[in-house]
Every structure is written in C-alpha cells, then in structure tokens.
Scaffold this active site. Structure first.
Site, PDB file in Angstrom:
ATOM      1  N   HIS A 206       0.858  -1.187   0.000  1.00 34.65           N
ATOM      2  CA  HIS A 206       0.000   0.000   0.000  1.00 34.65           C
ATOM      3  C   HIS A 206       0.889   1.230   0.000  1.00 34.65           C
ATOM      4  O   HIS A 206       1.849   1.312   0.758  1.00 34.65           O
ATOM      5  CB  HIS A 206      -0.918   0.005   1.224  1.00 34.65           C
ATOM      6  CG  HIS A 206      -1.760   1.244   1.320  1.00 34.65           C
ATOM      7  ND1 HIS A 206      -2.861   1.438   0.505  1.00 34.65           N
ATOM      8  CD2 HIS A 206      -1.651   2.351   2.089  1.00 34.65           C
ATOM      9  CE1 HIS A 206      -3.407   2.607   0.790  1.00 34.65           C
ATOM     10  NE2 HIS A 206      -2.690   3.191   1.742  1.00 34.65           N
TER      11      HIS A 206
ATOM     12  N   HIS B 169       1.173  10.861  -2.442  1.00 33.32           N
ATOM     13  CA  HIS B 169      -0.051  10.597  -1.680  1.00 33.32           C
ATOM     14  C   HIS B 169      -0.822  11.904  -1.599  1.00 33.32           C
ATOM     15  O   HIS B 169      -0.430  12.829  -0.884  1.00 33.32           O
ATOM     16  CB  HIS B 169       0.308  10.065  -0.291  1.00 33.32           C
ATOM     17  CG  HIS B 169      -0.860   9.508   0.459  1.00 33.32           C
ATOM     18  ND1 HIS B 169      -1.807   8.700  -0.130  1.00 33.32           N
ATOM     19  CD2 HIS B 169      -1.241   9.633   1.751  1.00 33.32           C
ATOM     20  CE1 HIS B 169      -2.717   8.360   0.769  1.00 33.32           C
ATOM     21  NE2 HIS B 169      -2.395   8.914   1.914  1.00 33.32           N
TER      22      HIS B 169
END
Length: 584
Positions: free
Chosen positions: A127, A173
């Site tokens: 992830h 992100h």
C-alpha cells in the site's frame, strides 16, 4: 576456552566464559539413531525430518557438491563423502542441523497449484508502495518500490496526480505533504525489478487523479516502458480471472475505467464518439478521478445512494469506445455503491475488484460475513488502511484473510512477510479449499463459528546463536552478556491466538532453553507461528533480539534451524534458533 570481559563501575572487570554452542540432548540422540555416512543421513532426513524423496536427494546433492554456506563444505564432505573416509562427528551433524540454508523450517520452492483463477489466491500487496516513510509527510521514491519487489510483493500501488505544470504525471499521496516522484522513474524501476524475486504476475494498481490527456500519456508510457511484459486483455468482458501460471512474467494493470466514459454515456445527444471525447478533453471540467475514491475521503460508511451508474453496465461502452488507457486494464476496480449487500453482489457475467478500508471491512464481515466470502470466491477484494493510520499500529490482517480478501495491505509487516513466505515466497498463496466452497444452500465458511481442534502443533525451542557475530559486545548490556528469552505463539482465528514464553537465560550469548509448547489449532491452514527473541532488562524496555513469522501449514517436521530477522524483516546474517516442530 576464552572469556568475555566487561567493565563494571569503571574500575572492576567481570569475566564471562566464552560462548559455546553445544548440541542439545535431542540432537545427540538423533545422531546416534541415524548412524553414520550417506545412508544414515538419508534415513534421518526421510524418517525423522519427514522429507520427501526428491527433497532428500536435493539436500544430499547439495552436500555432495560442497554446499552449505558458512563453511559447510568440510561438514558436507564428512556427512556424505565416500567411504573409507573421515567419519562424520556429532559436531558435523549438529552443524548441518543448525544451518538455516541447508535445514530451513519451511519449503523454499513453489509447490501449490498455480493454474486456478487469480481470485483463488492471496496476493502479496503493498500500500502506497512509493512512500519512504509515513503517509503524511514522507518522500515519494522508487526505492521503496524496488525493496518491495525484492521482498516478493506482487501488487504495487501508484497514486497518480498531475504535476504542477499539468503536463506530466507525479506519484504522491494526495492531500498530504508527501514529496512527489515522476511516474516514469517508478515505471522504469518496476520493469527492472518486477521479477527479481518471483516470476509470477505483477499487478500495478493505479489510483487515477488525471485528466484524459494525461491518462493517454500514462497509457503511452506503460506500453513503451513495459513492451511485451505488459499484459493487454481482450476487449470482451471476462467472467473469470486468468491464472498466475498463465501470466508468468507479465505486468497487469488494475484501476477504474476512465470517468469520461460515464459522462459520454450520459450525453444522449452526442452521436460522435471521437468528437464527444475530444469535447470532454477540451472542456477540462473533469473532476479529479480517484481509482479508489473512497480511500481518500476519510469516510468508512458506504454511500446509500450513488447517482453514477456503473460505466461497465452498458454493452455499448464495451463495443464502441476505443481508449488506449482503458484497453490496458485487466482487473477493473470500483468503489462500493449503494448498500453494502449490493456492493458485494456477485455478477455471473463479469469479475471485478472492490476496495474497502479496514474499518469498512470490519463492519462488512460483522454484518455480511458470508456475502464477503462469496464475493471473494470469484472477485478480488482489496483492503486498505484507514486514513487516520500513520504507521503499522494494531492492524490485524487475519480478518481479511479469514474472509478470503486477496489483497490486504502491508501495515502489519511481520505477519504479512511471514504469511507470504508460503509457497516458496512467490507472492501468491492458494486459499484454503474451505474458503472456495459453497454448500447446496449457499452456506460458506464461518470463521467465527465454534470449531473442533483439527491439528495440534508442538514447538520445542532448544537454543539460539549468532548474536555475538551480528551485534557488538555491549549492544544489549554494557556490563554483562545478554539475558535472552523467546516468545512463541499463534496468529490466526480468534480461538487459535495465543503467545507463550520461555524462561530467561542470564548472561549467555548462546542461550539454551530446551522448552516445549503445545498449540491446539482449529484452522491450521490460516495460522501463522510468531517467534520473537527479547533481552530482559530490569529497569528499561526489553531489547529486541530478532523475530520471524512462519506459516504453520508450511512448517517442516523435525529439528530445524530458524533464521531471525530485524523489525523490518531483513534477515540477520547469523542469528538463528534451533527448534523442533511436530504435528499431532
């Protein structure tokens, strides 16, 4: 025998006997029972260690070739050398048993059936694979991606955003302070390292926040960078995923189909496909697309209503649109829509990937556990960490695994690494048959049901060694050798979870515990053996001395050398335990 000297109170010197790794009594007994020479070792490997004939031949061939690592050539010559010749000694036999490369605790080859559909396997998943640290303010880089691939990870996630000039793609992100890295750098590193640890398919999940022109640019980059490595599916919808075996050394793309097609399908007046797409691109009014939109909004509840209908529901979409980006998508992803039960419905005509946060999964398994398992028998379920999680604290992947979720996340690092040491560490682990079966009335496995003990595991912890080679003399204690103890336990379904510990051995670099533990298991297929060594400290937090996690279903019986790893999962050069595993 030499000694270790430690300064005490600046003026006194304490001397301790130099450590010696003497064979435990069980090793002496095994040596005497085996007898000498090739025949004795062959008999020991087959009978006491339970090795299959082919594995016995492999080990003997390795020894005959002078293998063994760490100076095992002389030992090998005496163990299997021609007679007459020097007879193998107890120390030779002990040296073989305590060699983690020659006598590992689990199989090192792929041995499971790899011809089933993707949905029948757990897949080693990363992830935010590009982040160097936490998901709030660390840097984005291709280095974590390379390290993940070297560990055997088979699902890499890339979070795509337009760069500041809106003319290229950055990986970062979104909505945080993380610094970006260019997508092309990540793609080139993925190509170089994709199959360094496993030949089985690599899945790239794309979180797409791009406009149509940048999506087209991504498609071009993927094709140009990966070339023949990139798997391009047929245009027809599939009702079953391909197998890992059929796509060896292929790179697979998973994301949501481009959002502009939804808008195109809703534009009833538009009769020209190419013109419609061009207009949409020129308008630039597209909202940023997130391939896992629910992953960024911080919500854990499913939306009761979703005004957008699925872009895959209209066959015209499949037949008339020609987008290079969309044509590269093998595993179609989507966010949960409507009520939870509806999101988990199985479509007999097509397969897909659904993403749920760990909190959503907990709610789903609590209220619709059977539906989750039925969904994962055919489709893929990906679990991602909740937005408030910064590090690996308290995440337990077992709820996902017991409900068949194929793609967990790597925040429970030790358990993930241990679980995926199964099947030769290839990154694909076949799900137990009971998670793939459906009864005549639709009934499926219930991980919360009361179940009888299926198998009992006996674990004996003999001793440990290697810290004196891998750590400084004063690493654990300034004034004396370390005081080690071992914790051994099970991670699995709730009924199987337990942790036990040995006594503490004081002032010893080579601790001898010789203690046995018994673990009754109701679901051994999903159990992971946890092993940790700590150094007891009376006044402070106990020091970490190494750890490993091993899939119980893969444990080899008999006396085994168990290598230990640091907190991040990197194997120490020398630190290992001598243990014994038996199943009742």
């Amino acid at each position: 025998m030499g000694s270790y000297a430690y300064k005490y109170c600046m003026c006194f010197t304490r001397k301790f006997r130099s450590p010696a790794a003497d064979p435990p009594p069980d090793v002496r007994a095994a040596f005497l029972a085996a007898g000498g020479g090739d025949g004795g070792l062959r008999r020991f490997l087959a009978q006491a260690q339970g090795e299959a004939p082919a594995e016995v031949d492999r080990i003997l061939a390795l020894l005959s070739g002078g293998g063994g690592g760490g100076g095992g050539g002389g030992i090998a010559a005496r163990l299997v050398g021609p007679r007459p010749g020097p007879a193998p000694s107890l120390d030779d036999f002990f040296g073989f048993l305590f060699n983690a490369d020659l006598n590992p605790p689990i199989a090192t080859q792929v041995h499971q059936d790899m011809s089933a559909p993707f949905s029948h396997y757990y897949i080693y998943t990363g992830h935010n694979s590009y982040l160097t640290g936490n998901q709030l303010n660390s840097d984005s880089s291709d280095i974590p991606i390379i390290k993940a691939l070297q560990r055997g990870v088979r699902v890499i996630e890339l979070d795509m955003w337009p760069n500041s000039a809106k003319n290229n793609i950055d990986i970062l992100h979104g909505g945080t302070l993380t610094a970006p890295v260019q997508i092309i750098k990540c793609l080139k590193s993925i190509k170089e390292y994709a199959f360094c640890a496993s030949p089985y398919p690599l899945v790239i999940t794309l979180e797409d926040h791009l406009t149509p022109d940048l999506q087209a640019k991504v498609a071009e980059m993927l094709v140009k960078t990966f070339g023949n490595l990139l798997y391009i599916p047929s245009s027809d919808p599939i009702n079953e995923f391909p197998s890992p075996e059929s796509l060896m050394k292929k790179i697979i793309i998973s994301t949501k189909p481009p959002q502009e097609y939804k808008k195109f399908l809703k534009s009833k007046d538009n009769q020209n496909i190419n013109g419609g797409l061009a207009n949409l691109a020129e308008e630039g009014s597209l909202r940023r697309i997130d391939s896992n939109a629910e992953e960024s909004d911080g919500k854990d509840e499913l939306d009761d209503q979703d005004e957008d209908s699925s872009d895959e529901d209209d066959p015209k979409f499949q037949q008339e649109t020609a987008c290079e980006y969309r044509e590269l998508i093998t595993i179609h992803a989507g966010k949960p829509k409507g009520h939870l039960k509806d999101a988990l419905k199985v479509d007999p005509d097509k397969v897909r990937r659904l993403s749920l946060s760990e909190t959503q999964l907990a709610k789903a398994t609590a209220s619709h556990g059977a539906d989750v398992i039925r969904f994962t028998q055919k489709n893929i379920l990906r679990v991602y960490p909740k937005g408030t999680r910064i590090n690996s604290s308290n995440y337990d992947p077992m709820n996902a695994w017991t409900h068949g979720a194929q793609m967990g996340h790597d925040k429970a690092l030790r358990l993930m690494q241990g679980f995926f040491r199964a099947n030769g560490g290839c990154g694909y682990v076949k799900k137990p048959d009971f998670l793939l079966r459906t009864g005549p009335n639709g009934e499926v496995f219930d991980p919360n049901a009361s179940m009888p003990v299926k198998k009992t595991l006996k674990v004996k912890v003999y001793m440990g060694d290697g810290w004196r080679m891998d750590f400084s003399k004063t690493h654990f204690d300034t004034f004396s050798p370390p005081d080690f103890y071992t914790r051994v336990g099970i991670a699995g379904v709730r009924a199987d979870c337990v942790m036990k510990k040995t006594r503490t051995i004081e002032d010893q670099w080579v601790p001898m515990w010789d203690e046995e533990f018994t673990f009754p298991l109701t679901v051994p297929e999903l159990a992971v053996l946890r092993i940790e060594v700590h150094e007891y400290d009376m006044s402070e937090k106990h020091d970490f001395g190494g750890q490993t996690c091993l899939p119980v279903s893969e444990l080899k019986q008999g006396i085994r050398a168990v290598p230990l790893h640091d907190r991040r999962g990197t194997r120490y050069k020398s630190v290992r335990l001598l243990m014994r595993f038996d199943f009742l």
